[in-house]
Design a protein around this motif. Sequence first.
Motif, PDB file in Angstrom:
ATOM      1  N   PHE A  32      17.697  60.494  82.596  1.00 21.43           N
ATOM      2  CA  PHE A  32      18.527  61.253  81.661  1.00 21.43           C
ATOM      3  C   PHE A  32      19.933  60.670  81.623  1.00 21.43           C
ATOM      4  O   PHE A  32      20.372  60.026  82.574  1.00 21.43           O
ATOM      5  CB  PHE A  32      18.547  62.723  82.095  1.00 21.43           C
ATOM      6  CG  PHE A  32      17.156  63.254  82.265  1.00 21.43           C
ATOM      7  CD1 PHE A  32      16.479  63.799  81.194  1.00 21.43           C
ATOM      8  CD2 PHE A  32      16.489  63.137  83.478  1.00 21.43           C
ATOM      9  CE1 PHE A  32      15.169  64.232  81.321  1.00 21.43           C
ATOM     10  CE2 PHE A  32      15.184  63.570  83.623  1.00 21.43           C
ATOM     11  CZ  PHE A  32      14.521  64.123  82.542  1.00 21.43           C
ATOM     12  N   LEU A  33      20.620  60.967  80.528  1.00 24.02           N
ATOM     13  CA  LEU A  33      21.978  60.445  80.397  1.00 24.02           C
ATOM     14  C   LEU A  33      22.829  60.857  81.599  1.00 24.02           C
ATOM     15  O   LEU A  33      23.657  60.085  82.087  1.00 24.02           O
ATOM     16  CB  LEU A  33      22.622  60.952  79.097  1.00 24.02           C
ATOM     17  CG  LEU A  33      23.972  60.339  78.780  1.00 24.02           C
ATOM     18  CD1 LEU A  33      23.838  58.871  78.433  1.00 24.02           C
ATOM     19  CD2 LEU A  33      24.658  61.075  77.631  1.00 24.02           C
ATOM     20  N   ALA A  34      22.613  62.076  82.078  1.00 24.47           N
ATOM     21  CA  ALA A  34      23.369  62.565  83.235  1.00 24.47           C
ATOM     22  C   ALA A  34      23.239  61.600  84.404  1.00 24.47           C
ATOM     23  O   ALA A  34      24.222  61.259  85.071  1.00 24.47           O
ATOM     24  CB  ALA A  34      22.857  63.945  83.644  1.00 24.47           C
ATOM     25  N   MET A  73      24.998  58.307  83.753  1.00 21.37           N
ATOM     26  CA  MET A  73      26.458  58.454  83.906  1.00 21.37           C
ATOM     27  C   MET A  73      26.846  58.547  85.371  1.00 21.37           C
ATOM     28  O   MET A  73      27.799  57.913  85.820  1.00 21.37           O
ATOM     29  CB  MET A  73      26.937  59.737  83.214  1.00 21.37           C
ATOM     30  CG  MET A  73      27.050  59.630  81.733  1.00 21.37           C
ATOM     31  SD  MET A  73      27.793  61.101  81.016  1.00 21.37           S
ATOM     32  CE  MET A  73      27.046  62.429  81.871  1.00 21.37           C
ATOM     33  N   LEU A 101      32.321  65.932  79.805  1.00 20.03           N
ATOM     34  CA  LEU A 101      30.905  65.675  80.094  1.00 20.03           C
ATOM     35  C   LEU A 101      30.671  65.188  81.524  1.00 20.03           C
ATOM     36  O   LEU A 101      29.792  65.685  82.224  1.00 20.03           O
ATOM     37  CB  LEU A 101      30.363  64.659  79.075  1.00 20.03           C
ATOM     38  CG  LEU A 101      28.897  64.264  79.235  1.00 20.03           C
ATOM     39  CD1 LEU A 101      27.968  65.457  79.078  1.00 20.03           C
ATOM     40  CD2 LEU A 101      28.523  63.174  78.236  1.00 20.03           C
ATOM     41  N   ILE A 102      31.471  64.232  81.958  1.00 22.73           N
ATOM     42  CA  ILE A 102      31.198  63.654  83.282  1.00 22.73           C
ATOM     43  C   ILE A 102      31.534  64.640  84.402  1.00 22.73           C
ATOM     44  O   ILE A 102      30.753  64.846  85.327  1.00 22.73           O
ATOM     45  CB  ILE A 102      31.948  62.315  83.456  1.00 22.73           C
ATOM     46  CG1 ILE A 102      31.299  61.272  82.538  1.00 22.73           C
ATOM     47  CG2 ILE A 102      31.896  61.835  84.906  1.00 22.73           C
ATOM     48  CD1 ILE A 102      31.969  59.925  82.518  1.00 22.73           C
ATOM     49  N   THR A 119      28.956  67.350  84.535  1.00 22.15           N
ATOM     50  CA  THR A 119      27.695  66.829  85.080  1.00 22.15           C
ATOM     51  C   THR A 119      27.791  66.698  86.603  1.00 22.15           C
ATOM     52  O   THR A 119      26.854  67.044  87.329  1.00 22.15           O
ATOM     53  CB  THR A 119      27.358  65.474  84.421  1.00 22.15           C
ATOM     54  OG1 THR A 119      27.267  65.684  83.012  1.00 22.15           O
ATOM     55  CG2 THR A 119      26.055  64.915  84.928  1.00 22.15           C
ATOM     56  N   TYR A 174      25.415  68.653  89.437  1.00 18.50           N
ATOM     57  CA  TYR A 174      24.610  67.954  90.435  1.00 18.50           C
ATOM     58  C   TYR A 174      25.117  68.166  91.869  1.00 18.50           C
ATOM     59  O   TYR A 174      24.325  68.193  92.799  1.00 18.50           O
ATOM     60  CB  TYR A 174      24.584  66.439  90.131  1.00 18.50           C
ATOM     61  CG  TYR A 174      23.525  66.066  89.125  1.00 18.50           C
ATOM     62  CD1 TYR A 174      23.715  66.331  87.772  1.00 18.50           C
ATOM     63  CD2 TYR A 174      22.337  65.456  89.515  1.00 18.50           C
ATOM     64  CE1 TYR A 174      22.757  65.993  86.829  1.00 18.50           C
ATOM     65  CE2 TYR A 174      21.365  65.109  88.577  1.00 18.50           C
ATOM     66  CZ  TYR A 174      21.589  65.384  87.245  1.00 18.50           C
ATOM     67  OH  TYR A 174      20.628  65.043  86.318  1.00 18.50           O
ATOM     68  N   ALA A 212      16.946  67.324  76.816  1.00 21.19           N
ATOM     69  CA  ALA A 212      16.381  66.373  77.779  1.00 21.19           C
ATOM     70  C   ALA A 212      16.870  64.951  77.537  1.00 21.19           C
ATOM     71  O   ALA A 212      16.487  64.032  78.248  1.00 21.19           O
ATOM     72  CB  ALA A 212      14.865  66.421  77.742  1.00 21.19           C
ATOM     73  N   TYR A 213      17.721  64.752  76.550  1.00 22.34           N
ATOM     74  CA  TYR A 213      18.425  63.477  76.442  1.00 22.34           C
ATOM     75  C   TYR A 213      19.512  63.443  77.527  1.00 22.34           C
ATOM     76  O   TYR A 213      19.698  62.444  78.204  1.00 22.34           O
ATOM     77  CB  TYR A 213      19.049  63.336  75.053  1.00 22.34           C
ATOM     78  CG  TYR A 213      19.991  62.155  74.931  1.00 22.34           C
ATOM     79  CD1 TYR A 213      19.493  60.861  74.893  1.00 22.34           C
ATOM     80  CD2 TYR A 213      21.371  62.353  74.872  1.00 22.34           C
ATOM     81  CE1 TYR A 213      20.356  59.786  74.800  1.00 22.34           C
ATOM     82  CE2 TYR A 213      22.237  61.268  74.768  1.00 22.34           C
ATOM     83  CZ  TYR A 213      21.721  59.987  74.735  1.00 22.34           C
ATOM     84  OH  TYR A 213      22.574  58.929  74.640  1.00 22.34           O
ATOM     85  N   HIS A 214      20.186  64.594  77.687  1.00 21.54           N
ATOM     86  CA  HIS A 214      21.286  64.643  78.647  1.00 21.54           C
ATOM     87  C   HIS A 214      20.827  64.986  80.074  1.00 21.54           C
ATOM     88  O   HIS A 214      21.303  64.381  81.029  1.00 21.54           O
ATOM     89  CB  HIS A 214      22.311  65.701  78.226  1.00 21.54           C
ATOM     90  CG  HIS A 214      23.208  65.267  77.116  1.00 21.54           C
ATOM     91  ND1 HIS A 214      22.983  65.598  75.808  1.00 21.54           N
ATOM     92  CD2 HIS A 214      24.339  64.527  77.118  1.00 21.54           C
ATOM     93  CE1 HIS A 214      23.951  65.090  75.052  1.00 21.54           C
ATOM     94  NE2 HIS A 214      24.783  64.423  75.820  1.00 21.54           N
ATOM     95  N   TYR A 215      19.948  66.005  80.184  1.00 18.76           N
ATOM     96  CA  TYR A 215      19.651  66.543  81.527  1.00 18.76           C
ATOM     97  C   TYR A 215      18.157  66.737  81.756  1.00 18.76           C
ATOM     98  O   TYR A 215      17.414  67.034  80.813  1.00 18.76           O
ATOM     99  CB  TYR A 215      20.350  67.898  81.698  1.00 18.76           C
ATOM    100  CG  TYR A 215      21.858  67.797  81.646  1.00 18.76           C
ATOM    101  CD1 TYR A 215      22.572  67.247  82.711  1.00 18.76           C
ATOM    102  CD2 TYR A 215      22.565  68.213  80.526  1.00 18.76           C
ATOM    103  CE1 TYR A 215      23.954  67.130  82.655  1.00 18.76           C
ATOM    104  CE2 TYR A 215      23.947  68.098  80.460  1.00 18.76           C
ATOM    105  CZ  TYR A 215      24.637  67.549  81.535  1.00 18.76           C
ATOM    106  OH  TYR A 215      25.990  67.421  81.482  1.00 18.76           O
ATOM    107  N   PRO A 216      17.734  66.688  83.030  1.00 16.18           N
ATOM    108  CA  PRO A 216      16.328  66.978  83.358  1.00 16.18           C
ATOM    109  C   PRO A 216      15.980  68.424  82.989  1.00 16.18           C
ATOM    110  O   PRO A 216      16.856  69.285  82.935  1.00 16.18           O
ATOM    111  CB  PRO A 216      16.265  66.789  84.878  1.00 16.18           C
ATOM    112  CG  PRO A 216      17.495  66.061  85.268  1.00 16.18           C
ATOM    113  CD  PRO A 216      18.521  66.322  84.222  1.00 16.18           C
ATOM    114  N   LEU A 217      14.691  68.667  82.810  1.00 18.55           N
ATOM    115  CA  LEU A 217      14.266  69.994  82.365  1.00 18.55           C
ATOM    116  C   LEU A 217      14.591  71.093  83.376  1.00 18.55           C
ATOM    117  O   LEU A 217      14.824  72.234  82.986  1.00 18.55           O
ATOM    118  CB  LEU A 217      12.760  69.984  82.064  1.00 18.55           C
ATOM    119  CG  LEU A 217      12.385  69.220  80.783  1.00 18.55           C
ATOM    120  CD1 LEU A 217      10.874  69.120  80.636  1.00 18.55           C
ATOM    121  CD2 LEU A 217      13.005  69.862  79.545  1.00 18.55           C
ATOM    122  N   LYS A 266      11.700  67.250  74.039  1.00 17.85           N
ATOM    123  CA  LYS A 266      11.070  67.635  75.307  1.00 17.85           C
ATOM    124  C   LYS A 266      11.393  69.076  75.700  1.00 17.85           C
ATOM    125  O   LYS A 266      10.755  69.632  76.582  1.00 17.85           O
ATOM    126  CB  LYS A 266      11.531  66.670  76.408  1.00 17.85           C
ATOM    127  CG  LYS A 266      10.928  65.290  76.264  1.00 17.85           C
ATOM    128  CD  LYS A 266      11.402  64.367  77.364  1.00 17.85           C
ATOM    129  CE  LYS A 266      10.817  62.982  77.182  1.00 17.85           C
ATOM    130  NZ  LYS A 266      11.483  61.993  78.043  1.00 17.85           N
TER     131      LYS A 266
END
Lengths: 210, 380
Positions: free
Chosen positions: A55-57, A60, B190-191, B194, B198, B240-245, B280
């Motif tokens: 994923f983009l996350a 990054m 965004l960063i 994120t 995490y 799901a382009y940016h983050y896991p499900l 997704k």
Amino acid sequence: MSVNLAEAVEKLEKDSVMQEVQKRLDNGEDVLRILEECRNGMTVVGDKFQAGEAFLAELMLSGEIFKEVMKIIKPHMTQEASQEKKGTVIMATLQGDIHDLGKDIVVTLLEARGFEVHNLGVDVPVGALVEKVKEVKPDFVGFSSLLTPNIQVMKQTVDLLVENNLRDKLKVMIGGGITTDKAREFVGADFQTLDANEGVNYCVSVMEGN
Amino acid sequence: MPKETMTRWERVWAAANGEKSDRVPVIPVYGPYGATFQGMSQGDYYRDIDNAGLEAMLKTFDDVGGWDAIWGSGVGFDRKYWNLAARYPMEVKEPGTDTPDDYVIQLHEREVLFYDDYDRIAELGYRKFFDDEVIFRISNYTPESLHEAKKQVVKTIMKAKTLWEQRDVNLYYTFGDIVPFFTLSLGRSLIRFTEDLYYKPEKIHNALRRMTDDIIEQGLKAAKHSDRKINFLVCERGSAYHYPLDIFEKFWMNYVKEIIEAWFAEGIITNFHLDTDWTKNLPSFKKNLPKHSFILELDSTTDLINAREIMGDHCCIKGDVPASLLSLGTAEDVDEYCRKMIREVGRDGAYILASGCETPIDTKRENFLAMLNAAKTSFY
């Protein structure tokens, strides 16, 4: 026990990566070897992203870890090692657009893969871009945008590169949400992508002559 | 040619409820393109958005014979609408003021919410926290000018609503807000957001909890006084382009589900404006959200035909003429694309034709007309 740096980068274990890098530097390990291991971890994340398995996350965050690693490694690098580069890239968001997220991700990935990157920022005038091309003679220029009017600006820039006899000395890449293959044709670019990692792999493959 | 048998709103409401209307409804995401159509610069549009800008939007609507509902508040979004009405935690760069006259209005993302602000949001609620503190981090408003600007926003929205209704067309949604996850991502950047997700996610949940409760309440309150029951939620991150499900389920769907269920229990359908590729995530929408409780408004990054296959008759789909097609394509290209979507996605109704995200300011006039015409000539 020594940590597998590539695996730790891939798993985004930031603290573990930083501690291990510091430990190895303290032990006098070859900085290029350390860097290569981290780079391998990032490459795995990038390839998985391109295959739709990451994923983009994650892309990054692996890039952020790599940037942190570079900060502590750089003072230990010899001048020769610092100057070793895979190729030179100019990246810009051209005049009319101030979005920088996508472009900056590509910049991080390119640097991590060993490219010298000149990030000109956002809202870059066409003339300034061309001047920079004359100055650094890059192998690639990359334009990123999220706004359709910017496609015209990309075309103007490429036309200006042609006028200045610079176009055939480099490859032009375009990317960002509004770009398509049709836009690539219109602009006169060599490559278009919506995927940061694919852009980096394109640069690698061109430099490797593939 | 068959004749229209429904009012504009009946047509929209039927599609929203998963039914066939007399013909395919069309609702472009529309604002600054009204200026382009009238030959007005973006600078002129934004410098007088409440009068000349609104006039340009109204006149364009009249010139093209109208469409089925007006996306947004009925006025263009300048700084005061982005920041004061929508409470976007971002700096706004307006053409003619901050940038040259021919630029597109843009939002500049930087870290304006800090890690400890999650606690402040959980304590005060996002709206109060934004109005008390965040607005002053992203703009030059003073407490006095802020008060005046807010009054102006309300006044203009009411004026616009009346002017549109005089044309027998309604605003598409009654209440609009940002998915809480997206608000935090924009404000933290965004960063940073994120990294929070995490590496230190605990505080995020507290903020999301409070924001969710507040949005439910505000959406219900707004819809109570309206006979048009469509609310609006925007999110451009979280797919799901940016983050896991698992992150999507825990931080996004977990809270959004509560909003949709609470609103739907009061008869409100939610229009999701979703940019990036959500393919997704669609099975989760289908599994978690009640049938016909929502509309998916997609931006052409998610494959619309595939979305229909996944969603079946579970929800209305809205979209998605690509921005680059509107600006670079021909009228024939646009017509062909629209008719394909109508055939494939709108075959059984539950479909609203629209631009994929904003109608770009460099949309060719004939392409805009081709999009509208494709819907207006597609009868069931």
